[in-house]
Design a protein around this motif. Structure first.
Motif, mmCIF file in Angstrom:
data_model
loop_
_atom_site.group_PDB
_atom_site.id
_atom_site.type_symbol
_atom_site.label_atom_id
_atom_site.label_comp_id
_atom_site.label_asym_id
_atom_site.label_seq_id
_atom_site.Cartn_x
_atom_site.Cartn_y
_atom_site.Cartn_z
ATOM 1 N N ALA A 41 9.471 20.422 -3.049
ATOM 2 C CA ALA A 41 9.186 21.389 -1.983
ATOM 3 C C ALA A 41 8.671 22.700 -2.573
ATOM 4 C CB ALA A 41 10.449 21.633 -1.154
ATOM 5 N N VAL A 42 9.250 23.084 -3.740
ATOM 6 C CA VAL A 42 8.790 24.322 -4.396
ATOM 7 C C VAL A 42 7.359 24.155 -4.894
ATOM 8 C CG1 VAL A 42 9.197 25.901 -6.325
ATOM 9 C CG2 VAL A 42 11.137 24.971 -5.054
ATOM 10 N N VAL A 43 7.062 22.984 -5.461
ATOM 11 C CA VAL A 43 5.706 22.717 -5.941
ATOM 12 C C VAL A 43 4.711 22.762 -4.786
ATOM 13 C CG1 VAL A 43 4.186 20.962 -6.937
ATOM 14 C CG2 VAL A 43 6.433 21.392 -7.944
ATOM 15 N N GLU A 44 5.035 22.099 -3.692
ATOM 16 C CA GLU A 44 4.140 22.075 -2.530
ATOM 17 C C GLU A 44 3.969 23.470 -1.944
ATOM 18 O OE1 GLU A 44 5.942 19.244 0.031
ATOM 19 O OE2 GLU A 44 5.112 17.501 -1.030
ATOM 20 N N LEU A 45 5.046 24.260 -1.978
ATOM 21 C CA LEU A 45 4.945 25.640 -1.494
ATOM 22 C C LEU A 45 3.941 26.424 -2.330
ATOM 23 C CD1 LEU A 45 5.939 28.027 0.252
ATOM 24 C CD2 LEU A 45 7.780 28.360 -1.425
ATOM 25 N N GLY A 46 4.004 26.261 -3.666
ATOM 26 C CA GLY A 46 3.063 26.955 -4.540
ATOM 27 C C GLY A 46 1.632 26.508 -4.305
ATOM 28 N N GLU A 47 1.418 25.203 -4.189
ATOM 29 C CA GLU A 47 0.069 24.695 -3.925
ATOM 30 C C GLU A 47 -0.477 25.264 -2.623
ATOM 31 O OE1 GLU A 47 0.569 20.503 -3.924
ATOM 32 O OE2 GLU A 47 0.428 20.308 -6.115
ATOM 33 N N GLY A 48 0.361 25.269 -1.591
ATOM 34 C CA GLY A 48 -0.096 25.780 -0.299
ATOM 35 C C GLY A 48 -0.411 27.265 -0.348
ATOM 36 N N LEU A 49 0.467 28.043 -1.022
ATOM 37 C CA LEU A 49 0.250 29.492 -1.106
ATOM 38 C C LEU A 49 -1.052 29.823 -1.815
ATOM 39 C CD1 LEU A 49 1.157 32.463 -0.886
ATOM 40 C CD2 LEU A 49 2.412 32.126 -3.044
ATOM 41 N N PHE A 50 -1.275 29.215 -2.980
ATOM 42 C CA PHE A 50 -2.469 29.578 -3.750
ATOM 43 C C PHE A 50 -3.746 29.025 -3.117
ATOM 44 C CE2 PHE A 50 0.829 30.493 -6.862
ATOM 45 C CZ PHE A 50 0.404 31.730 -7.314
ATOM 46 N N ALA A 51 -3.658 27.914 -2.390
ATOM 47 C CA ALA A 51 -4.819 27.445 -1.638
ATOM 48 C C ALA A 51 -5.138 28.410 -0.498
ATOM 49 C CB ALA A 51 -4.550 26.046 -1.089
ATOM 50 N N PHE A 52 -4.103 28.939 0.132
ATOM 51 C CA PHE A 52 -4.287 29.916 1.211
ATOM 52 C C PHE A 52 -4.953 31.182 0.675
ATOM 53 C CE2 PHE A 52 -2.563 33.585 3.576
ATOM 54 C CZ PHE A 52 -3.019 33.299 4.856
#
Length: 414
Positions: free
Chosen positions: A123-134
């Motif tokens: 979940a932490v990894v996916e959160l990081g991917e989503g944040l930096f893509a945003f």
């Protein structure tokens, strides 16, 4: 790829936010602290306020779209922020650095809460991917706005430079105070002495962004004019030479500022001569090397008429014979009564030279032995390559009563 798949933050589990209980004010503060930490020089108050507002809006947008595929927030504010950064005189790299630093600050603040929320690693990894893509999407919107502002500024700047170019090349010269005002608006320092190159109109786009800023480039009279200060002329010409291929440019003389139009006029006349191919294939052609050519072709129509009239006895010959006799005539005018030297130059036997000279005397009569006649012939031969395209090669009949008669050539004339 669908829009949803390109925006991974929309596919995240919305319950992650509930477990993190994000404090937007604390996260925004962390983002700004990270931005300040990456700066070499402090930001002015206006830029700080601008960035704080942008960070706040971005966080609200991210949390609003997090896990909600159908929620959309406006990206125009980031385009506006990009335009504002250009207006403030900041570089694109500096602006994008703000976004990257802010994203890092947000990421650190969010993940600091992850252990307490007992979030799984995935979940932490996916959160990081989503944040930096945003953040990448917002950065792209800001970069678009920055590019728009830069393009608008470039167009406005080029319009001012075009106006200055027109004033410089006006005849008679524009008043000095008018030039000073135009140069100030164009942010271009007027040089004391300059030279102007002229080339094809199509070359303008190739030069505008690649010649040094001290060189003024623009369209003038359906051609490209390049105004170069004299202090670094050779360096500017070297740069111009590199960018011209396969085109050519005529370069006018170095003149005082008030005589810029004269340099442009001569450069334009020389460039037109290069179109005939008679001046070779060099990218840069200097008027100082072709004063005689410019003088003789200052009135192209008159020059064409003169060359056609003087060389009329050759016009009715078959092309191979005409070329051989033209070459022999030019060599004879340079070395009168030296058939041996002419033979060496033309790579033919001396007897062939003597035979051709007899033919020329038959064609031209006493003209080739008369000093004024030889001068006219030499001048016509110099002019003809430059102006032959202005007249057709139709056979010219000698006037009735003329002593010039065309005799058949022997087949073995070489």
């Amino acid at each position: 790829m669908t829009k949803a798949s390109a925006q991974p933050w929309r596919r995240l589990d919305a319950s992650v936010l509930a477990r993190l209980e994000p404090d937007i004010a604390a996260i925004a503060s962390a983002a700004m602290e990270q931005v300040h930490a990456g700066l070499r020089t402090p930001l002015d108050d206006r830029t700080v306020t601008n960035l704080q507002a942008t960070v706040g809006l971005a966080l609200n947008a991210f949390f609003g779209e997090f896990g909600h595929p159908d929620t959309t927030t406006d990206r125009q504010v980031y385009r506006a922020q990009g335009r504002a950064q250009h207006t403030a005189g900041r570089s694109l790299e500096e602006m994008l650095g703000f976004y990257q630093s802010a994203a890092l600050g947000v990421w650190r603040q969010l993940t600091s809460c992850a252990p307490a929320a007992d979030l799984p690693t995935q979940a932490v990894v996916e959160l990081g991917e989503g944040l930096f893509a945003f953040i990448a999407e917002l950065s792209a919107a800001a970069a678009d706005g920055y590019a728009e502002a830069r393009s608008q500024a470039a167009r406005a700047g080029q319009a001012r430079r075009d106006r200055l170019l027109g004033l410089l090349l006006t005849e008679p010269a524009a008043a000095r105070d008018v030039l000073d005002d135009a140069a100030s608006q164009a942010a271009w320092a007027l040089p004391g002495r300059l030279a102007i190159a002229v080339t094809s109109e199509d070359v303008v786009p190739r030069l505008l962004d690649r010649m040094p800023s001290r060189v003024l480039v623009g369209r003038h009279d359906d051609l490209t004019a390049v105004v170069m200060p004299a202090d670094r002329l050779e360096w500017y010409l070297g740069r111009l030479r590199d960018l011209l291929d396969p085109d050519q440019a005529g370069v006018g003389p170095v003149v005082p500022l008030r005589s810029a139009a004269l340099s442009a006029r001569r450069a334009g006349a020389l460039w037109r001569l290069t179109r005939t191919g008679a001046l070779g294939t060099g990218a840069i052609v200097h008027t100082t090397d072709h004063h005689i050519d410019l003088l003789l072709t200052a009135d192209p129509e008159l020059a064409a008429e003169f060359a056609k009239d003087v060389l009329a006895p050759l016009a009715g010959l078959p092309e191979p014979s005409r070329q051989r006799l033209t070459a022999t005539l030019a060599a004879w005018l340079a070395r009168p009564d030296q058939p041996q030297a002419i033979g060496v130059e033309l790579h033919v036997h001396v007897q062939t030279v003597r035979y051709r000279i007899r033919q020329l005397r038959t064609l031209f009569g006493g003209t080739i032995d008369d000093p004024a006649g030889r001068f006219a012939l030499a001048t016509a031969l110099r002019i003809d390559p430059h102006v032959s395209s202005l007249v057709s090669r139709e056979p010219t009949n000698p006037p009735v009563g003329s002593e010039r008669h065309v005799h058949p050539l022997r087949p073995d004339d070489r």
